[in-house]
Design a protein around this motif. Structure first.
Motif, PDB file in Angstrom:
ATOM      1  N   ASP A 153      -7.465   9.582  16.201  1.00  0.00           N
ATOM      2  CA  ASP A 153      -7.509  10.977  15.769  1.00  0.00           C
ATOM      3  C   ASP A 153      -8.956  11.436  15.684  1.00  0.00           C
ATOM      4  O   ASP A 153      -9.889  10.653  15.896  1.00  0.00           O
ATOM      5  N   ALA A 154      -9.161  12.698  15.363  1.00  0.00           N
ATOM      6  CA  ALA A 154     -10.509  13.281  15.421  1.00  0.00           C
ATOM      7  C   ALA A 154     -11.487  12.580  14.478  1.00  0.00           C
ATOM      8  O   ALA A 154     -12.627  12.282  14.842  1.00  0.00           O
ATOM      9  N   VAL A 155     -11.031  12.286  13.248  1.00  0.00           N
ATOM     10  CA  VAL A 155     -11.926  11.655  12.268  1.00  0.00           C
ATOM     11  C   VAL A 155     -12.260  10.233  12.680  1.00  0.00           C
ATOM     12  O   VAL A 155     -13.424   9.812  12.649  1.00  0.00           O
ATOM     13  N   HIS A 156     -11.228   9.497  13.093  1.00  0.00           N
ATOM     14  CA  HIS A 156     -11.470   8.102  13.474  1.00  0.00           C
ATOM     15  C   HIS A 156     -12.273   8.021  14.775  1.00  0.00           C
ATOM     16  O   HIS A 156     -13.056   7.084  14.963  1.00  0.00           O
ATOM     17  N   ASP A 169      -2.476   6.093   6.415  1.00  0.00           N
ATOM     18  CA  ASP A 169      -1.881   7.387   6.756  1.00  0.00           C
ATOM     19  C   ASP A 169      -0.697   7.215   7.695  1.00  0.00           C
ATOM     20  O   ASP A 169       0.344   7.894   7.551  1.00  0.00           O
ATOM     21  N   ALA A 170      -0.841   6.305   8.680  1.00  0.00           N
ATOM     22  CA  ALA A 170       0.252   6.082   9.623  1.00  0.00           C
ATOM     23  C   ALA A 170       1.466   5.465   8.932  1.00  0.00           C
ATOM     24  O   ALA A 170       2.612   5.861   9.182  1.00  0.00           O
ATOM     25  N   ILE A 171       1.216   4.505   8.041  1.00  0.00           N
ATOM     26  CA  ILE A 171       2.316   3.836   7.341  1.00  0.00           C
ATOM     27  C   ILE A 171       3.051   4.802   6.416  1.00  0.00           C
ATOM     28  O   ILE A 171       4.275   4.718   6.228  1.00  0.00           O
ATOM     29  N   SER A 172       2.308   5.744   5.835  1.00  0.00           N
ATOM     30  CA  SER A 172       2.936   6.682   4.896  1.00  0.00           C
ATOM     31  C   SER A 172       3.960   7.596   5.583  1.00  0.00           C
ATOM     32  O   SER A 172       4.824   8.173   4.916  1.00  0.00           O
ATOM     33  N   LEU A 173       3.875   7.730   6.903  1.00  0.00           N
ATOM     34  CA  LEU A 173       4.806   8.585   7.642  1.00  0.00           C
ATOM     35  C   LEU A 173       6.011   7.814   8.170  1.00  0.00           C
ATOM     36  O   LEU A 173       6.888   8.396   8.815  1.00  0.00           O
ATOM     37  N   ILE A 174       6.021   6.495   7.927  1.00  0.00           N
ATOM     38  CA  ILE A 174       7.092   5.638   8.455  1.00  0.00           C
ATOM     39  C   ILE A 174       8.111   5.358   7.368  1.00  0.00           C
ATOM     40  O   ILE A 174       7.765   5.064   6.220  1.00  0.00           O
ATOM     41  N   LYS A 175       9.373   5.431   7.723  1.00  0.00           N
ATOM     42  CA  LYS A 175      10.446   5.050   6.800  1.00  0.00           C
ATOM     43  C   LYS A 175      10.698   3.549   6.966  1.00  0.00           C
ATOM     44  O   LYS A 175      11.192   3.108   8.017  1.00  0.00           O
ATOM     45  N   ALA A 176      10.350   2.783   5.935  1.00  0.00           N
ATOM     46  CA  ALA A 176      10.432   1.329   6.021  1.00  0.00           C
ATOM     47  C   ALA A 176      11.838   0.844   6.330  1.00  0.00           C
ATOM     48  O   ALA A 176      12.032  -0.172   7.020  1.00  0.00           O
ATOM     49  N   ALA A 177      12.817   1.572   5.849  1.00  0.00           N
ATOM     50  CA  ALA A 177      14.200   1.125   6.062  1.00  0.00           C
ATOM     51  C   ALA A 177      14.589   1.166   7.535  1.00  0.00           C
ATOM     52  O   ALA A 177      15.525   0.466   7.959  1.00  0.00           O
ATOM     53  N   ARG A 178      13.895   1.960   8.333  1.00  0.00           N
ATOM     54  CA  ARG A 178      14.243   2.089   9.755  1.00  0.00           C
ATOM     55  C   ARG A 178      13.479   1.099  10.641  1.00  0.00           C
ATOM     56  O   ARG A 178      13.658   1.088  11.852  1.00  0.00           O
ATOM     57  N   ILE A 179      12.601   0.288  10.049  1.00  0.00           N
ATOM     58  CA  ILE A 179      11.840  -0.684  10.839  1.00  0.00           C
ATOM     59  C   ILE A 179      12.729  -1.879  11.141  1.00  0.00           C
ATOM     60  O   ILE A 179      13.278  -2.519  10.228  1.00  0.00           O
ATOM     61  N   ALA A 180      12.888  -2.195  12.417  1.00  0.00           N
ATOM     62  CA  ALA A 180      13.666  -3.356  12.845  1.00  0.00           C
ATOM     63  C   ALA A 180      12.754  -4.579  12.842  1.00  0.00           C
ATOM     64  O   ALA A 180      11.780  -4.635  13.588  1.00  0.00           O
ATOM     65  N   VAL A 181      13.062  -5.544  11.999  1.00  0.00           N
ATOM     66  CA  VAL A 181      12.187  -6.698  11.789  1.00  0.00           C
ATOM     67  C   VAL A 181      12.029  -7.512  13.066  1.00  0.00           C
ATOM     68  O   VAL A 181      10.913  -7.897  13.444  1.00  0.00           O
TER      69      VAL A 181
END
Length: 412
Positions: free
Chosen positions: A334-337, A151-163
């Protein structure tokens, strides 16, 4: 005090009577075997005699018939409290009784009463299987950890990740993976490969951990390491959980989120592994002490066989440290985790408490002079092979010269 003053007024289910004589079998029952052409018999013991109480009792007085009816009603109830004049109060069942009435004994009714011991049937009780509950909670946390990561990864834009920044953030996380999940290192042999996978193929990373933990669940570390080994490894894993609680700060919203998601996944994976490992520790059976202590020479040929039992202080230390670490991990869930983490925390706490209750406590020895660790182990335990335990627990510099100071050893 006179013996007459110590006699109790006899009664059954609250109905009183007088007792002339009381007989109770004592000693052992058994079978005597006699053989032809042999002068010596053999007595086979069959245990203690059952405490059967034979009472010769009577009721006397103008209202003897009313008293008789009350006693008969009490006897027909079948079971109750007997107040024995010489033996005190006890729970009994009514056996074969006789009542005698004669004309010449007008105003008196005699009884031959027989009472058998009454052992109440205990109600069935259910014992909580803390091990199975712990395994179920660990499985639930594993599923929740994978869900949170994806869920966390799905909200991240991979192109903006600085390697480069992500690589710097995950150095501590990668060190934990190297130590705790060596199989993952076979896939991601370098930190740069892991960073690239988090950026480009995150679902493969989560699937790698999920499959690996499924294999770890089947391992039998306890059979090889015992309580001491499992406790030592679990303590190291607790430190690993604390180490990667929060990754190093960096710039870039997406980079920070990816680093945090990966750190959370590895932290949850270590907690799941801890759950599997702790579940292997059983509640120990009671320690049986030796009637005699073999000499050191005898132990050199045939070492003492000892049931493996935990040291309660070590188990409780792990329990409290793990409890604190999981509370900290739950603060960013989060609440579920949070529910999954809290369920595992409670099951770990309960199982470790049960294991500690079956263990032995640490005690302090204060020798007056310097002694070899071998002598301390033999004098305390009657087992020279436990010299390593004494050395390790007290961090002895030289095993031949323990200082004349307080020493910590297991109190068994």
């Amino acid at each position: 005090m006179n013996w007459r003053d110590r006699l109790l007024p006899a009664s059954f289910r609250g109905v009183g009577f007088w007792v002339d004589q009381a007989k109770t079998p004592v000693g052992q029952k058994g079978q005597l075997h006699e053989y032809p052409q042999r002068d010596e018999p053999f007595f086979e013991g069959l245990g203690r005699q059952a405490k059967i109480h034979d009472l010769t009792a009577f009721i006397v007085g103008a209202d003897c018939l009313e008293q008789r009816d009350q006693l008969l009603k009490a006897l027909e109830e079948g079971a109750g409290e007997l107040v024995h004049p010489w033996l005190g109060r006890m729970q009994v069942k009514v056996g074969e009784c006789e009542m005698t009435q004669t004309r010449q004994d007008g105003g008196m009714v005699t009884f031959a009463l027989k009472f058998y011991p009454d052992q109440p049937v205990p109600f069935p009780t259910a014992a909580v299987n803390s091990r199975e509950q712990l395994l179920l909670s660990a499985d639930s946390l594993l599923g929740s950890a994978v869900r949170r990561f994806e869920d966390a990864i799905s909200l991240i834009k991979a192109a903006r990740i600085a390697v480069k920044e992500l690589r710097d953030c995950l150095k501590d996380v990668y060190e934990v993976i190297e130590h705790e999940f060596k199989e993952v290192i076979e896939t991601y042999k370098e930190l740069s490969l892991l960073v690239r996978a988090v950026k480009e193929l995150p679902r493969e990373v989560s699937a790698e951990f999920k499959g690996l933990l499924g294999d770890i669940k089947e391992l039998k570390d306890f059979a090889r390491e015992g309580y001491r080994g499992v406790l030592a490894n679990a303590s190291q894993q607790v430190e690993a959980v604390k180490k990667i609680d929060t990754p190093k700060l960096t710039t870039g919203k997406d980079t920070v989120a990816a680093a945090q998601a990966m750190a959370n996944l590895v932290q949850d994976a270590v907690l799941v592994k801890l759950g599997y490992k702790v579940a292997q520790m059983p509640v120990a059976t009671p320690v049986v002490k030796l009637n005699s202590t073999p000499s050191v020479a005898q132990q050199a040929v045939q070492p003492v066989k000892r049931l493996d039992v935990p040291v309660a202080d070590d188990v409780l230390t792990l329990r409290d440290a793990l409890n604190d670490a999981m509370w900290q991990a739950a603060l960013k869930a989060d609440a579920v985790h949070y529910q999954a983490l809290n369920a595992l925390r409670q099951q770990l706490y309960g199982h470790l408490t049960a294991v500690s209750s079956s263990g032995v406590r640490l005690i302090t020895l204060s020798p007056k002079q310097s002694l070899p660790a071998l002598v301390v182990a033999y004098q305390r335990f009657g087992d020279a092979t436990r010299v390593g335990e004494v050395i390790q627990r007290n961090s002895a510099v030289h095993p031949g010269f323990l200082p004349p100071a307080d020493l910590k050893v297991a109190g068994e």
